[in-house]
Design a protein around this motif. Structure first.
Motif, short mmCIF file in Angstrom:
data_model
loop_
_atom_site.label_atom_id
_atom_site.label_comp_id
_atom_site.label_asym_id
_atom_site.label_seq_id
_atom_site.Cartn_x
_atom_site.Cartn_y
_atom_site.Cartn_z
N CYS A 57 0.89 -1.33 -0.09
CA CYS A 57 0.04 0.01 -0.01
C CYS A 57 0.82 1.19 -0.16
O CYS A 57 0.71 2.35 -0.78
N ALA A 80 -2.41 5.10 4.13
CA ALA A 80 -2.02 4.08 3.36
C ALA A 80 -1.59 3.01 4.42
O ALA A 80 -1.87 1.76 3.96
N GLY A 104 -3.48 -4.81 -2.59
CA GLY A 104 -2.61 -3.57 -2.38
C GLY A 104 -2.95 -2.47 -3.38
O GLY A 104 -3.29 -1.31 -3.12
N ILE A 108 -5.59 0.80 -3.11
CA ILE A 108 -4.63 2.12 -3.16
C ILE A 108 -5.05 2.65 -4.53
O ILE A 108 -5.53 4.13 -4.54
#
Length: 336
Positions: A57, A80, A104, A108
């Motif tokens: 992330c 994050a 991830g 994100i």
């Protein structure tokens, strides 16, 4: 009058002298007890899963902001980091590392930054990453390692069904709850966290301690988590009362699966939850009700991740209906 422009920033809007960064790191602190329990239960695989999710992330947020969006990098704000931890908490220990990285990237790159970043995203990023992995890789996402003593490597873990999975499978094969209950962990085991499941399903006690910390610190309001869990408890109690041999009791539904994790740490996301207390209650009732419907009648034994994402989509509508009273409107009404 001043000619200075009025700047309206994106959510979260918090009336406090604390910054969003401090609030984010309060959430990280709250998650520490549950993380320690997961490492104790699953050993090194839990640590590897968490570190990989957090690293993925942070790296994806840095690369996308710096080289694609060409905006200031914000990985230091803690958002994050929390996304990575929560994503890991929704995964089984020992899942292939490349799948964690994919989760991830979805969390994100798609669920957060494609909407503009923190404050603009509609859906909870960690939940979006988890659901994407569940739909794309259902086998790997449902290979739950069982709790083993001194489990220190990925190859040591063996798989077993979660309590909700055992109930779902047993009911489908015509077993009664009396028969299924003989194979289920006790309520104390589920409360302390000695069961199979994802990292965040290990200890209700640790999650509740962290949730209490967030409420005391006023990072979150009690309205959403309490209402989510109360809705799940009431609805499952009704079904259990009508047919106790076909439906599990409400205590099992509260202590097993991701109910507590979702209620305290993901449904309360400042960006993707309503801004008013009434809106929060409506939002939470919807999450609780959808969770029960999916658990009892859907294809998946767990439903809170789907429920949170569905209700995230309704947040703009909820905020529109439950608007805060405009400052001075009550005084003006009395004068008229």
């Amino acid at each position: 009058m001043s000619d200075a422009p009025i700047i309206v920033s994106a959510s979260p809007h918090v009336h406090s002298d604390r910054t969003s960064r401090k609030l984010m790191y309060d959430v990280v602190i709250a998650l520490v007890p549950a993380f320690l329990v997961s490492v104790y239960v699953f050993g090194i695989p839990a640590l590897i899963t968490t570190v990989t999710a957090v690293a993925a992330c942070l790296i994806f947020e840095y690369l996308i902001q710096k080289y694609l969006m060409k905006v200031p990098v914000t990985i230091a704000d803690g958002s994050a980091l929390i996304t990575g931890i929560l994503l890991a908490f929704n995964l089984p220990a020992g899942i292939p590392l490349w799948m964690i990285a994919v989760g991830g990237l979805v969390a994100i790159g798609i669920a957060k930054l494609s909407f503009g970043g923190l404050g603009y995203n509609v859906f909870n990023p960690a939940m979006a990453g988890r659901v994407f992995l569940l739909v794309s890789f259902p086998v790997q996402m449902t290979l739950w390692p069982t709790a083993l003593e001194n489990n220190t490597s990925l190859v040591d873990a063996i798989t077993g069904a979660t309590p909700l999975g055992m109930i779902k499978e047993g009911v489908q094969y015509g077993q009664s709850m009396s028969e299924i209950s003989a194979s289920l962990p006790s309520a104390l085991e589920m409360f302390l966290g000695v069961t199979g499941g994802s990292l965040g399903e290990m200890s209700a006690l640790a999650l509740l301690l962290g949730g209490a910390y967030l409420i005391i610190r006023r990072v979150i309001s009690w309205h959403i988590p309490v209402t989510v869990l109360a809705t799940i408890a009431v609805m499952t109690a009704i079904f259990w009362w009508l047919d106790p041999e076909h439906y599990a009791n409400p205590l099992i539904h509260i202590l097993s699966g991701g109910a507590i994790l979702g209620a305290f740490y993901m449904a309360t996301d400042l960006v993707t939850s309503p801004v008013t207390k009434k809106g929060m209650v409506v939002f939470a009732v919807g999450i609780g009700a959808l969770t029960v419907v999916i658990r009892l009648f859907g294809a998946y034994p767990e439903g809170i991740s789907f429920a949170i994402l569905i209700m995230n989509a309704f947040v703009p509508l909820i905020n529109t209906y439950f608007k805060p009273r405009r400052f001075g409107s009550r005084i003006k009404a009395k004068m008229l």
